[in-house]
Write a protein that holds these residues in place. Structure first.
Motif, short mmCIF file in Angstrom:
data_model
loop_
_atom_site.label_atom_id
_atom_site.label_comp_id
_atom_site.label_asym_id
_atom_site.label_seq_id
_atom_site.Cartn_x
_atom_site.Cartn_y
_atom_site.Cartn_z
N TRP A 179 0.83 -1.21 0.00
CA TRP A 179 0.00 0.00 0.00
C TRP A 179 0.87 1.26 0.00
CZ3 TRP A 179 1.20 2.89 4.20
CH2 TRP A 179 1.67 2.23 5.35
N GLU A 180 0.27 2.34 -0.44
CA GLU A 180 0.94 3.65 -0.44
C GLU A 180 -0.02 4.70 0.07
OE1 GLU A 180 2.21 4.45 -4.41
OE2 GLU A 180 3.83 2.96 -4.38
N GLN A 181 0.53 5.70 0.78
CA GLN A 181 -0.25 6.83 1.27
C GLN A 181 0.43 8.14 0.86
OE1 GLN A 181 -0.13 6.01 5.50
NE2 GLN A 181 -2.18 5.10 5.51
N ASP A 182 -0.36 9.20 0.73
CA ASP A 182 0.20 10.51 0.40
C ASP A 182 0.62 11.26 1.66
OD1 ASP A 182 -2.13 11.50 1.56
OD2 ASP A 182 -3.07 12.03 -0.35
N GLU A 183 0.97 12.53 1.50
CA GLU A 183 1.44 13.34 2.63
C GLU A 183 0.39 13.51 3.72
OE1 GLU A 183 1.40 14.14 -0.56
OE2 GLU A 183 3.13 15.34 -1.16
N GLU A 184 -0.88 13.36 3.37
CA GLU A 184 -1.97 13.50 4.33
C GLU A 184 -2.42 12.15 4.87
OE1 GLU A 184 -3.00 16.40 5.42
OE2 GLU A 184 -1.56 17.41 4.10
N PHE A 185 -1.63 11.09 4.62
CA PHE A 185 -1.88 9.73 5.11
C PHE A 185 -3.12 9.09 4.49
CE2 PHE A 185 -0.29 12.26 8.87
CZ PHE A 185 1.05 12.01 8.63
N ARG A 186 -3.51 9.59 3.31
CA ARG A 186 -4.62 8.99 2.59
C ARG A 186 -4.09 7.89 1.66
NH1 ARG A 186 -6.59 14.96 1.55
NH2 ARG A 186 -4.65 14.86 0.33
N SER A 240 -2.47 -2.92 -3.46
CA SER A 240 -2.26 -3.96 -4.46
C SER A 240 -3.41 -4.97 -4.48
CB SER A 240 -0.93 -4.67 -4.21
OG SER A 240 -0.98 -5.44 -3.03
N PRO A 241 -3.56 -5.69 -5.59
CA PRO A 241 -4.69 -6.63 -5.74
C PRO A 241 -4.74 -7.72 -4.66
CG PRO A 241 -3.66 -6.21 -7.86
CD PRO A 241 -2.79 -5.57 -6.84
N ALA A 242 -3.61 -8.03 -4.03
CA ALA A 242 -3.60 -9.09 -3.02
C ALA A 242 -4.51 -8.78 -1.84
CB ALA A 242 -2.17 -9.32 -2.52
N PHE A 243 -4.81 -7.50 -1.60
CA PHE A 243 -5.70 -7.16 -0.49
C PHE A 243 -7.07 -7.79 -0.70
CE2 PHE A 243 -9.11 -4.40 1.11
CZ PHE A 243 -8.84 -4.44 2.47
N ALA A 244 -7.62 -7.60 -1.92
CA ALA A 244 -8.94 -8.17 -2.20
C ALA A 244 -8.90 -9.69 -2.19
CB ALA A 244 -9.45 -7.65 -3.55
N GLU A 245 -7.80 -10.27 -2.70
CA GLU A 245 -7.70 -11.72 -2.79
C GLU A 245 -7.62 -12.38 -1.42
OE1 GLU A 245 -4.31 -12.25 -5.22
OE2 GLU A 245 -5.21 -11.30 -6.99
N THR A 246 -6.93 -11.75 -0.46
CA THR A 246 -6.72 -12.39 0.85
C THR A 246 -7.77 -12.00 1.88
OG1 THR A 246 -5.23 -10.63 1.58
CG2 THR A 246 -4.24 -12.53 0.47
N SER A 247 -8.41 -10.84 1.68
CA SER A 247 -9.39 -10.38 2.68
C SER A 247 -10.83 -10.52 2.20
CB SER A 247 -9.12 -8.92 3.04
OG SER A 247 -9.46 -8.07 1.95
N GLY A 248 -11.01 -10.63 0.86
CA GLY A 248 -12.35 -10.68 0.32
C GLY A 248 -13.04 -9.33 0.30
N GLN A 249 -12.29 -8.25 0.58
CA GLN A 249 -12.88 -6.91 0.63
C GLN A 249 -12.45 -6.08 -0.58
OE1 GLN A 249 -15.04 -6.20 3.39
NE2 GLN A 249 -14.67 -8.42 3.46
N PRO A 284 -11.04 -2.87 -2.25
CA PRO A 284 -10.21 -1.76 -1.78
C PRO A 284 -10.71 -0.38 -2.22
CG PRO A 284 -9.17 -2.82 -3.63
CD PRO A 284 -10.38 -3.64 -3.31
N ALA A 285 -11.64 -0.32 -3.19
CA ALA A 285 -12.07 0.97 -3.74
C ALA A 285 -12.57 1.94 -2.67
CB ALA A 285 -13.13 0.75 -4.80
N PRO A 286 -13.40 1.51 -1.70
CA PRO A 286 -13.88 2.47 -0.69
C PRO A 286 -12.77 2.98 0.23
CG PRO A 286 -15.30 0.53 -0.78
CD PRO A 286 -14.06 0.21 -1.56
#
Length: 301
Positions: free
Chosen positions: A197-204, A209-218, A220-222
């Protein structure tokens, strides 16, 4: 200025004198105080203009001599002026290796047709060429990528073009190496069971990466565009969000930061994250990047 005074009266004499460089010609039979005064005033004005032009020419040549970028001038398709940086860039031992050459010989054969058309337009009317890239050919036969800008002007009374060039080969190679490195890194993260994962200067979050959806079933768009503590129903397993926020504001790295969320079906999704602050080449903070792991199975054991 040269002023000719003559007693000779011959047809065409005035034209001959002017062609030979005379500023003015006076005939003795027509001399008068007012005529002499007028010519002297004009001559003095001409002298001052000439002095200013010579001074400007000297300043121009001094400026290009010390310029860090390569500068050259061509007129009638021939190189008429080069600065020391130009000699270094093109690996020319002396100025005469470049002066008098066809300007198109400076360019790689594959670039010459396009460059010829640009030069033609520059000669035909006063204009400039915005910063662009082109492939050059050095005196030793090696090629390099150059960043170039050009402008029409008058040199020694002729239409000419002044060109400023710099070698961008190293920068281009570094950019390509960086892109390849990022591609390899992202390919590895997509094969990993963890996610990147990556965040900007405001921690957003700006990337997950696609592995988040594959391993958590959630999905990432929201999550994208939000800070970690702005998720719904996400709770730190230890400490508070305020503690985590202070750590990020202090630009501190972190690891094994655990949080969980209650899913709509009542199950808990446990996540462990670690991250490092990111800085650009000028030392400015640009955000965080790190990895996340689904530790639900371990927590349920």
């Amino acid at each position: 200025p040269l002023i000719v005074v003559t007693a000779e009266e011959r047809v065409g004499l005035d034209e001959e004198a002017l062609e030979m460089g005379a500023f003015e010609i006076l005939h003795k039979g027509k001399l008068g105080a007012n005529a002499i005064a007028r010519v002297l005033r004009l001559a003095e004005g001409q002298r001052k203009v000439q002095s200013s032009l010579e001074s400007a020419e000297l300043r121009y040549r001094q400026l290009i001599e010390i310029a860090p970028d390569a500068i050259f001038v061509h007129a009638d398709w021939r190189i008429v002026l080069v600065n020391p940086a130009m000699l270094r860039l093109f690996r020319a031992e002396r100025a005469d290796r470049l002066l008098g050459r066809d300007v198109l010989e400076l360019f790689a054969p594959g670039a010459r047709a396009q460059v010829r058309e640009r030069i033609r337009r520059l000669y035909e009317s006063a204009q400039s060429v915005r910063l662009t890239e082109v492939e050059y050919l050095r005196c030793d036969g090696t090629l390099f990528r150059g960043e170039v800008s050009a402008v029409s002007f008058t040199f020694d009374g002729r239409p000419a073009v002044q060109v400023v060039a710099r070698d961008v080969t190293e920068r281009k190679n570094a950019e390509r190496a960086l892109r390849r490195s990022e591609e390899r890194f992202r390919s590895l993260t997509e094969l990993s069971s963890d996610w990147y994962w990556e965040q900007d200067e405001e921690f957003r979050f700006t990337y997950i990466s696609p592995a988040f959806a594959e391993t958590s079933g959630q999905d990432p768009a929201p999550i994208l565009g939000k800070r970690r503590w702005e998720y719904e129903n996400v709770i730190p397993a230890s400490g508070t969000w305020e503690d985590h926020r202070r750590l990020l504001q202090a630009r501190q790295p972190f690891r094994d930061f655990e949080q969980f969320t209650v899913l709509p079906d009542g199950r808990r999704l446990h996540i462990s994250s670690g991250g490092q602050p990111v800085y650009d080449e000028d030392g400015a903070f640009r955000g965080y990047r790190g990895v996340g792991t689904n530790i639900t199975e371990r927590k349920s054991a």
